[in-house]
Design a protein around this motif. Structure first.
Motif, PDB file in Angstrom:
ATOM      1  N   THR A 153      26.391  24.263  13.504  1.00 13.44           N
ATOM      2  CA  THR A 153      27.311  23.429  14.279  1.00 13.44           C
ATOM      3  C   THR A 153      26.566  22.591  15.316  1.00 13.44           C
ATOM      4  O   THR A 153      26.821  21.395  15.473  1.00 13.44           O
ATOM      5  CB  THR A 153      28.357  24.311  14.985  1.00 13.44           C
ATOM      6  OG1 THR A 153      29.085  25.040  14.002  1.00 13.44           O
ATOM      7  CG2 THR A 153      29.322  23.461  15.799  1.00 13.44           C
ATOM      8  N   GLU A 156      24.974  19.442  13.975  1.00  9.59           N
ATOM      9  CA  GLU A 156      25.919  18.356  13.695  1.00  9.59           C
ATOM     10  C   GLU A 156      26.334  17.646  14.987  1.00  9.59           C
ATOM     11  O   GLU A 156      26.434  16.414  15.021  1.00  9.59           O
ATOM     12  CB  GLU A 156      27.152  18.904  12.961  1.00  9.59           C
ATOM     13  CG  GLU A 156      26.861  19.504  11.604  1.00  9.59           C
ATOM     14  CD  GLU A 156      26.214  18.504  10.654  1.00  9.59           C
ATOM     15  OE1 GLU A 156      26.891  17.552  10.232  1.00  9.59           O
ATOM     16  OE2 GLU A 156      25.009  18.675  10.363  1.00  9.59           O
ATOM     17  N   ILE A 157      26.546  18.408  16.045  1.00  9.90           N
ATOM     18  CA  ILE A 157      26.905  17.803  17.338  1.00  9.90           C
ATOM     19  C   ILE A 157      25.729  16.996  17.883  1.00  9.90           C
ATOM     20  O   ILE A 157      25.916  15.914  18.462  1.00  9.90           O
ATOM     21  CB  ILE A 157      27.355  18.887  18.336  1.00  9.90           C
ATOM     22  CG1 ILE A 157      28.621  19.589  17.828  1.00  9.90           C
ATOM     23  CG2 ILE A 157      27.599  18.279  19.708  1.00  9.90           C
ATOM     24  CD1 ILE A 157      29.837  18.693  17.651  1.00  9.90           C
ATOM     25  N   VAL A 174      35.210   9.252  16.431  1.00 10.48           N
ATOM     26  CA  VAL A 174      35.211  10.441  15.574  1.00 10.48           C
ATOM     27  C   VAL A 174      36.625  10.718  15.102  1.00 10.48           C
ATOM     28  O   VAL A 174      37.529  10.984  15.908  1.00 10.48           O
ATOM     29  CB  VAL A 174      34.661  11.673  16.323  1.00 10.48           C
ATOM     30  CG1 VAL A 174      34.603  12.875  15.377  1.00 10.48           C
ATOM     31  CG2 VAL A 174      33.290  11.386  16.916  1.00 10.48           C
ATOM     32  N   ALA A 176      39.175  13.204  13.675  1.00 14.04           N
ATOM     33  CA  ALA A 176      39.284  14.665  13.638  1.00 14.04           C
ATOM     34  C   ALA A 176      40.749  15.054  13.688  1.00 14.04           C
ATOM     35  O   ALA A 176      41.531  14.446  14.422  1.00 14.04           O
ATOM     36  CB  ALA A 176      38.534  15.300  14.813  1.00 14.04           C
ATOM     37  N   LYS A 181      40.546  20.704  15.354  1.00 12.01           N
ATOM     38  CA  LYS A 181      39.267  20.036  15.118  1.00 12.01           C
ATOM     39  C   LYS A 181      38.910  19.094  16.260  1.00 12.01           C
ATOM     40  O   LYS A 181      37.767  19.082  16.731  1.00 12.01           O
ATOM     41  CB  LYS A 181      39.307  19.287  13.793  1.00 12.01           C
ATOM     42  CG  LYS A 181      37.968  18.691  13.372  1.00 12.01           C
ATOM     43  CD  LYS A 181      36.896  19.748  13.149  1.00 12.01           C
ATOM     44  CE  LYS A 181      37.287  20.701  12.038  1.00 12.01           C
ATOM     45  NZ  LYS A 181      37.463  20.080  10.740  1.00 12.01           N
ATOM     46  N   VAL A 185      35.571  19.594  18.602  1.00  9.03           N
ATOM     47  CA  VAL A 185      34.485  18.617  18.749  1.00  9.03           C
ATOM     48  C   VAL A 185      34.228  18.333  20.225  1.00  9.03           C
ATOM     49  O   VAL A 185      33.085  18.300  20.687  1.00  9.03           O
ATOM     50  CB  VAL A 185      34.807  17.318  17.989  1.00  9.03           C
ATOM     51  CG1 VAL A 185      33.794  16.232  18.326  1.00  9.03           C
ATOM     52  CG2 VAL A 185      34.819  17.565  16.487  1.00  9.03           C
ATOM     53  N   ALA A 260      34.687  14.359  11.418  1.00  5.67           N
ATOM     54  CA  ALA A 260      34.336  15.773  11.491  1.00  5.67           C
ATOM     55  C   ALA A 260      35.198  16.546  10.503  1.00  5.67           C
ATOM     56  O   ALA A 260      36.411  16.663  10.680  1.00  5.67           O
ATOM     57  CB  ALA A 260      34.552  16.305  12.912  1.00  5.67           C
ATOM     58  N   LEU A 279      30.060  14.243   9.824  1.00  3.97           N
ATOM     59  CA  LEU A 279      29.768  15.456  10.592  1.00  3.97           C
ATOM     60  C   LEU A 279      30.390  16.629   9.843  1.00  3.97           C
ATOM     61  O   LEU A 279      31.616  16.749   9.756  1.00  3.97           O
ATOM     62  CB  LEU A 279      30.356  15.344  12.008  1.00  3.97           C
ATOM     63  CG  LEU A 279      29.873  14.161  12.845  1.00  3.97           C
ATOM     64  CD1 LEU A 279      30.694  14.056  14.132  1.00  3.97           C
ATOM     65  CD2 LEU A 279      28.386  14.291  13.164  1.00  3.97           C
ATOM     66  N   LEU A 281      31.672  19.723   9.844  1.00  5.36           N
ATOM     67  CA  LEU A 281      32.169  20.660  10.856  1.00  5.36           C
ATOM     68  C   LEU A 281      33.525  21.163  10.384  1.00  5.36           C
ATOM     69  O   LEU A 281      34.508  20.409  10.375  1.00  5.36           O
ATOM     70  CB  LEU A 281      32.293  19.942  12.199  1.00  5.36           C
ATOM     71  CG  LEU A 281      32.516  20.807  13.434  1.00  5.36           C
ATOM     72  CD1 LEU A 281      31.258  21.616  13.738  1.00  5.36           C
ATOM     73  CD2 LEU A 281      32.869  19.946  14.647  1.00  5.36           C
ATOM     74  N   ASP A 335      41.839  19.148   6.961  1.00 11.41           N
ATOM     75  CA  ASP A 335      40.741  18.198   7.116  1.00 11.41           C
ATOM     76  C   ASP A 335      40.859  17.036   6.145  1.00 11.41           C
ATOM     77  O   ASP A 335      40.178  16.029   6.283  1.00 11.41           O
ATOM     78  CB  ASP A 335      39.395  18.884   6.852  1.00 11.41           C
ATOM     79  CG  ASP A 335      39.023  19.844   7.952  1.00 11.41           C
ATOM     80  OD1 ASP A 335      39.684  19.822   9.002  1.00 11.41           O
ATOM     81  OD2 ASP A 335      38.082  20.626   7.768  1.00 11.41           O
TER      82      ASP A 335
END
Length: 336
Positions: A153, A156-157, A174, A176, A181, A185, A260, A279, A281, A335
């Motif tokens: 994780t 990715e951040i 982003v 999300a 989510k 993030v 993400a 990303l 995630l 997602d």
């Protein structure tokens, strides 16, 4: 001789706990609903009575209006029904999103755990998954293929922060999902030392406020609607995935488009959604986490709900664990 778990009856629209005529995550209005977490494919409005964690009930209130809610805290056990038909019900952390729970059912010496959606990674926005030994474990399989192995994780951040620092005249927007989510993030950015204001789409405001009210530290969040384009240069902007490519994004300063999602592992999905910075995630367990969880819990049987059921059922059978897929509908990966 009765089959293991024959007092639970999977239906296309949920799982019926027969002795107490209660439904787990029903997709249609029900007299008694036991809800694992607040995502819309598990928590729907219109039930006569709902049992869930206080956080999940707060999410349902925010989304559907006041619920006929009965809060059950983590570690608490309630009894429904009378005499020999009574079922003891407990809620334990699932590590998926704020308030997410596995539902533990004890009936006549058998224990069944309905995990809902879960993950095993650390997440600053929710309580970690708690493994519970049981006779039957009902698991998701959203990422139930060996190809799905989520990266670290923090890495990715760090990609997100690096893109931001390398492009001070642009923003990184982003996409999300609005519940879980987006807040994760933001919280992960804070954990990595990113203290600057983060701009958010109006659709995220209510749930970000709810997370903050429940003690999740999100730092300074500013609405995009009140900002000038130049103000957002060099900043992270959060929005629902659907806003990435619509007219709303035109107000942003030359945005770098990120998303993400666990599905960003699939390059074709990133290209399809015009994502420059994928990303990876996820708030779901990957293949290794799914199989490690089954090994740790060591149930007599595994029932697989939604996702890539066949591979996980096959993995169980090769290890002499009885397994079957359940034909549930209406459960989708948030997602996607």
């Amino acid at each position: 001789m009765a089959k293991l778990g024959d007092w639970l009856e999977p239906h296309p629209h949920g799982i019926l706990v027969k002795p107490i005529d209660a439904w787990i995550d029903p997709s249609v209005p029900s007299a008694k609903a036991l809800v694992t977490h607040g995502h819309a494919d598990h928590a729907r409005g219109g039930h006569a009575a709902v049992w869930a964690t206080p956080e999940t009930l707060a999410i349902m209130d925010a989304r559907y209006g006041p619920q006929a809610g009965n809060p059950v805290a983590y570690g608490e056990t309630i009894r429904m029904g009378d005499g020999d038909d009574a079922v003891d019900i407990g809620f334990v952390p699932a590590g998926h999103v704020l308030g997410s729970a596995q539902i533990v059912l004890d009936y006549r010496g058998e224990r069944i755990v309905v995990s809902g959606d879960y993950k095993r990674r650390s997440d600053p926005t929710c309580t970690p998954f708690e493994p519970v030994k049981c006779d039957v474990f009902i698991t998701e399989a959203t990422f139930g293929l060996p190809v799905f192995r989520h990266p670290d994780t923090g890495d990715e951040i760090d990609k997100l922060i690096a893109a931001l620092h390398a492009n001070p005249d642009r923003c990184v927007v982003v996409g999300a999902y609005a519940l879980g989510k987006a807040q994760r993030v933001i919280a992960e950015l804070r954990e990595r030392g990113h203290s600057a204001p983060i701009y958010i789409h109006g659709a995220l405001q209510k749930l970000c406020d709810l997370y903050a009210e429940h003690g999740v530290r999100l730092g300074e969040l500013l609405p995009v609607a009140d900002a000038k384009k130049a103000d957002m240069a060099g900043h992270v902007v959060m929005c629902p995935p659907g806003a990435l490519n619509d007219r709303w994004s035109r107000r942003l300063p030359d945005p770098i488009t990120a998303m993400a999602s666990g599905w960003m592992r699939v390059r074709g999905r990133a290209r399809q959604k015009n994502v420059e910075l994928p990303l990876i995630l996820s708030d779901h367990a990957d293949w290794d986490e799914l199989t490690a969880t089954l090994t740790e819990i060591a149930p007599k049987e595994v029932w697989v709900t939604h996702g890539r059921e066949d591979a996980l059922v096959h993995w169980c059978m090769t290890r002499q664990i009885k397994a079957r897929a359940l034909a549930l509908v209406g459960f989708e990966d948030e997602d996607d």
